[in-house]
Design a protein around this motif. Sequence first.
Motif, PDB file in Angstrom:
ATOM      1  N   TYR A  46      61.511  32.352  14.857  1.00 49.02           N
ATOM      2  CA  TYR A  46      60.364  31.774  15.555  1.00 49.02           C
ATOM      3  C   TYR A  46      59.972  32.574  16.796  1.00 49.02           C
ATOM      4  CZ  TYR A  46      59.618  27.357  13.047  1.00 49.02           C
ATOM      5  OH  TYR A  46      59.274  26.404  12.123  1.00 49.02           O
ATOM      6  N   GLY A  47      60.820  33.503  17.219  1.00 51.88           N
ATOM      7  CA  GLY A  47      60.518  34.297  18.408  1.00 51.88           C
ATOM      8  C   GLY A  47      61.015  33.699  19.701  1.00 51.88           C
ATOM      9  N   PHE A  48      62.024  32.804  19.610  1.00 53.46           N
ATOM     10  CA  PHE A  48      62.591  32.215  20.827  1.00 53.46           C
ATOM     11  C   PHE A  48      63.161  33.305  21.733  1.00 53.46           C
ATOM     12  CE2 PHE A  48      63.665  27.468  20.110  1.00 53.46           C
ATOM     13  CZ  PHE A  48      62.505  27.269  19.383  1.00 53.46           C
ATOM     14  N   GLY A  58      61.892  32.266  29.310  1.00 51.08           N
ATOM     15  CA  GLY A  58      62.172  33.332  28.350  1.00 51.08           C
ATOM     16  C   GLY A  58      61.427  34.605  28.689  1.00 51.08           C
ATOM     17  N   GLU A  59      61.248  35.441  27.693  1.00 48.96           N
ATOM     18  CA  GLU A  59      60.620  36.743  27.919  1.00 48.96           C
ATOM     19  C   GLU A  59      59.131  36.588  28.203  1.00 48.96           C
ATOM     20  OE1 GLU A  59      59.620  40.837  25.486  1.00 48.96           O
ATOM     21  OE2 GLU A  59      61.603  39.950  25.201  1.00 48.96           O
ATOM     22  N   LEU A  60      58.757  36.852  29.435  1.00 45.57           N
ATOM     23  CA  LEU A  60      57.363  36.850  29.845  1.00 45.57           C
ATOM     24  C   LEU A  60      56.910  38.296  29.850  1.00 45.57           C
ATOM     25  CD1 LEU A  60      54.806  35.520  31.110  1.00 45.57           C
ATOM     26  CD2 LEU A  60      55.917  35.850  33.343  1.00 45.57           C
ATOM     27  N   GLY A  61      55.976  38.630  28.950  1.00 49.86           N
ATOM     28  CA  GLY A  61      55.570  40.025  28.789  1.00 49.86           C
ATOM     29  C   GLY A  61      54.106  40.245  29.129  1.00 49.86           C
ATOM     30  N   PHE A  62      53.802  41.448  29.596  1.00 51.43           N
ATOM     31  CA  PHE A  62      52.433  41.834  29.932  1.00 51.43           C
ATOM     32  C   PHE A  62      52.083  43.079  29.126  1.00 51.43           C
ATOM     33  CE2 PHE A  62      54.285  39.621  33.481  1.00 51.43           C
ATOM     34  CZ  PHE A  62      53.279  38.788  33.945  1.00 51.43           C
ATOM     35  N   GLU A 121      69.498  31.936  13.792  1.00 51.36           N
ATOM     36  CA  GLU A 121      68.631  32.672  12.866  1.00 51.36           C
ATOM     37  C   GLU A 121      67.205  32.138  12.922  1.00 51.36           C
ATOM     38  OE1 GLU A 121      71.537  31.321  12.071  1.00 51.36           O
ATOM     39  OE2 GLU A 121      72.756  33.168  11.917  1.00 51.36           O
ATOM     40  N   LYS A 122      67.085  30.815  12.893  1.00 48.01           N
ATOM     41  CA  LYS A 122      65.748  30.227  12.907  1.00 48.01           C
ATOM     42  C   LYS A 122      65.086  30.419  14.264  1.00 48.01           C
ATOM     43  CE  LYS A 122      64.857  27.234   9.979  1.00 48.01           C
ATOM     44  NZ  LYS A 122      64.828  26.068   9.069  1.00 48.01           N
ATOM     45  N   ARG A 149      42.220  45.672  28.149  1.00 49.76           N
ATOM     46  CA  ARG A 149      42.796  44.533  27.439  1.00 49.76           C
ATOM     47  C   ARG A 149      44.084  44.143  28.134  1.00 49.76           C
ATOM     48  NH1 ARG A 149      43.856  40.312  25.606  1.00 49.76           N
ATOM     49  NH2 ARG A 149      44.254  39.691  23.460  1.00 49.76           N
ATOM     50  N   LEU A 150      44.281  42.854  28.312  1.00 45.66           N
ATOM     51  CA  LEU A 150      45.534  42.356  28.890  1.00 45.66           C
ATOM     52  C   LEU A 150      45.968  41.131  28.100  1.00 45.66           C
ATOM     53  CD1 LEU A 150      47.738  42.317  31.052  1.00 45.66           C
ATOM     54  CD2 LEU A 150      46.214  40.958  32.501  1.00 45.66           C
ATOM     55  N   HIS A 151      47.175  41.195  27.578  1.00 46.58           N
ATOM     56  CA  HIS A 151      47.726  40.058  26.840  1.00 46.58           C
ATOM     57  C   HIS A 151      48.996  39.595  27.533  1.00 46.58           C
ATOM     58  CE1 HIS A 151      49.082  37.415  23.682  1.00 46.58           C
ATOM     59  NE2 HIS A 151      50.192  38.109  23.534  1.00 46.58           N
ATOM     60  N   PHE A 152      49.104  38.279  27.730  1.00 40.15           N
ATOM     61  CA  PHE A 152      50.310  37.689  28.298  1.00 40.15           C
ATOM     62  C   PHE A 152      51.180  37.166  27.153  1.00 40.15           C
ATOM     63  CE2 PHE A 152      46.923  36.631  31.475  1.00 40.15           C
ATOM     64  CZ  PHE A 152      47.338  37.501  32.471  1.00 40.15           C
ATOM     65  N   ARG A 153      52.421  37.671  27.072  1.00 39.76           N
ATOM     66  CA  ARG A 153      53.363  37.087  26.102  1.00 39.76           C
ATOM     67  C   ARG A 153      53.992  35.883  26.776  1.00 39.76           C
ATOM     68  NH1 ARG A 153      58.243  35.755  24.525  1.00 39.76           N
ATOM     69  NH2 ARG A 153      58.849  36.093  22.361  1.00 39.76           N
ATOM     70  N   ARG A 154      53.519  34.711  26.406  1.00 33.62           N
ATOM     71  CA  ARG A 154      53.928  33.479  27.078  1.00 33.62           C
ATOM     72  C   ARG A 154      54.999  32.783  26.238  1.00 33.62           C
ATOM     73  NH1 ARG A 154      48.770  33.421  25.889  1.00 33.62           N
ATOM     74  NH2 ARG A 154      48.787  31.379  24.891  1.00 33.62           N
ATOM     75  N   PRO A 155      56.220  32.679  26.760  1.00 34.76           N
ATOM     76  CA  PRO A 155      57.309  32.117  25.941  1.00 34.76           C
ATOM     77  C   PRO A 155      57.029  30.706  25.428  1.00 34.76           C
ATOM     78  CG  PRO A 155      58.008  32.472  28.232  1.00 34.76           C
ATOM     79  CD  PRO A 155      56.709  33.167  28.054  1.00 34.76           C
ATOM     80  N   CYS A 156      56.360  29.863  26.217  1.00 33.51           N
ATOM     81  CA  CYS A 156      56.049  28.500  25.754  1.00 33.51           C
ATOM     82  C   CYS A 156      55.183  28.528  24.495  1.00 33.51           C
ATOM     83  CB  CYS A 156      55.327  27.710  26.842  1.00 33.51           C
ATOM     84  SG  CYS A 156      56.389  27.124  28.162  1.00 33.51           S
ATOM     85  N   PHE A 157      54.196  29.420  24.477  1.00 30.98           N
ATOM     86  CA  PHE A 157      53.301  29.523  23.328  1.00 30.98           C
ATOM     87  C   PHE A 157      54.076  29.934  22.081  1.00 30.98           C
ATOM     88  CE2 PHE A 157      50.347  32.028  20.680  1.00 30.98           C
ATOM     89  CZ  PHE A 157      49.374  31.061  20.437  1.00 30.98           C
ATOM     90  N   ILE A 158      55.089  30.772  22.267  1.00 30.22           N
ATOM     91  CA  ILE A 158      55.874  31.273  21.129  1.00 30.22           C
ATOM     92  C   ILE A 158      56.749  30.166  20.551  1.00 30.22           C
ATOM     93  CG2 ILE A 158      57.597  32.960  20.387  1.00 30.22           C
ATOM     94  CD1 ILE A 158      54.971  34.277  21.194  1.00 30.22           C
ATOM     95  N   TYR A 159      57.515  29.484  21.405  1.00 35.32           N
ATOM     96  CA  TYR A 159      58.503  28.561  20.828  1.00 35.32           C
ATOM     97  C   TYR A 159      57.982  27.157  20.569  1.00 35.32           C
ATOM     98  CZ  TYR A 159      59.650  27.259  25.755  1.00 35.32           C
ATOM     99  OH  TYR A 159      59.609  26.848  27.054  1.00 35.32           O
ATOM    100  N   TYR A 160      56.804  26.830  21.084  1.00 34.18           N
ATOM    101  CA  TYR A 160      56.264  25.496  20.806  1.00 34.18           C
ATOM    102  C   TYR A 160      55.941  25.326  19.320  1.00 34.18           C
ATOM    103  CZ  TYR A 160      53.358  21.307  21.234  1.00 34.18           C
ATOM    104  OH  TYR A 160      52.833  20.042  21.092  1.00 34.18           O
TER     105      TYR A 160
END
Length: 412
Positions: A234-236, A354-358, A229-230, A370-381
């Motif tokens: 957090y978006g893991f 994890g999920e690497l999104g563009f 759940e947690k 506009r381009l945004h990188f969904r970077r899994p490290c940034f999310i779960y850190y």
Amino acid sequence: MSELLLPPEHRYAKIIKERLNEDGSELSVLNLGPTHPATHGIFQNILLMDGEKILEAEPTIGYIHRAFEKIAENRPFYQITPLTDRMNYCSSPINNMGWWMTVEKLLGIEVPKRAQYLRVIVMELARITDHIICNGILGVDTGAYTGFLYVFQFREKIYEIYEEICGARLTTNMGRIGGFERDWSPEVFKKLDKFLEEFPPVWQEFQNLFERNRIFLDRTVNVGGITAEKAMAYGFTGPNLRAAGVDYDVRVAQPYSSYEDFDFIVPVGKSGDTYDRFCVRNAEVWESLSIIRQALEKMPPGNEYHAEVPDYYLPPKEDVYTSMESLIYHFKIVMGEVPVPVAEIYHPVEGGNGELGFYLVTDGSRTPYRLHFRRPCFIYYQAFPEMIKGAMLSDAIIILSSLNVIAGELDA
């Protein structure tokens, strides 16, 4: 870091003062990073310590922020790939392929099945290198150097395969819009077959060295655990989420590059602790090997390695020198004279972490609006301070190591 170095309004200074007034104990502040060798990257954590026990943690990121998203707004689509290399550089080809698939989604390009299978092979090789590094280093952080040195030679074997495909090893800049820049040589498949023969017994020995090792178990079981759940709150994603018991994998949930053609298991853990993260990555290596073998067995005949899209695929340089048509296409692509749809799209791939999104927004020009990188490290850190609260300082190092926080992906 002495309390005297903290500004008086800092909350740690207040906590230290209150605690001293309560029972006479003395807390301390420890600066972990940004250049500590055990952090595996350039990021800082200011820890409030009671002896060896961590009471609070305050992270600081951005030490190698390079403004990739803003740089991408001023680059043509085919020049953005080198930026993706420098995020999670442990598995650069996944970043490369994810970006090309995003552009292909924008342009409505259908990549030939053979080129899709080639992409699957190189992405799974990249996943293996990522997990070799993560789990090997986790062994080092728990005091076992042998396993890391033993398996690391096979990362080099994979880099030799990369080199045969594209000429580069670490930051690969591999592929093109529509497929690859050239067909794979017989030497690639020869080296791939040799790797598939030699690596599995070595990986099995690596597992045997750690998975029932009493010292390793004592250091990792019930250390740095997080509930499903947690983790989801957090978006893991990726191995860290699957270790908590959630079987989400982008390759299954939203198949791309013909992943639906392959049979593989999504390994999951139960407790979400350091040991489960280690075991999930170990198991994923076996699944990656299976996927590579299936891709080789099912490889369509022929030599198609890119889609027929002359408006977006750079022609061979030798043709540019001798053919007027190739010269025109080369000029139009490089100068950005080929129209691009006005659109807003998102494309995810299952990266090593994890999920690497563009997330791409275009306005019809030669560069992204506009381009945004969904970077899994940034999310779960962001969960790291909570995960280490109440742990020992030595535990914080292996928790960080098991999360596999890559500084290049964290900051971008």
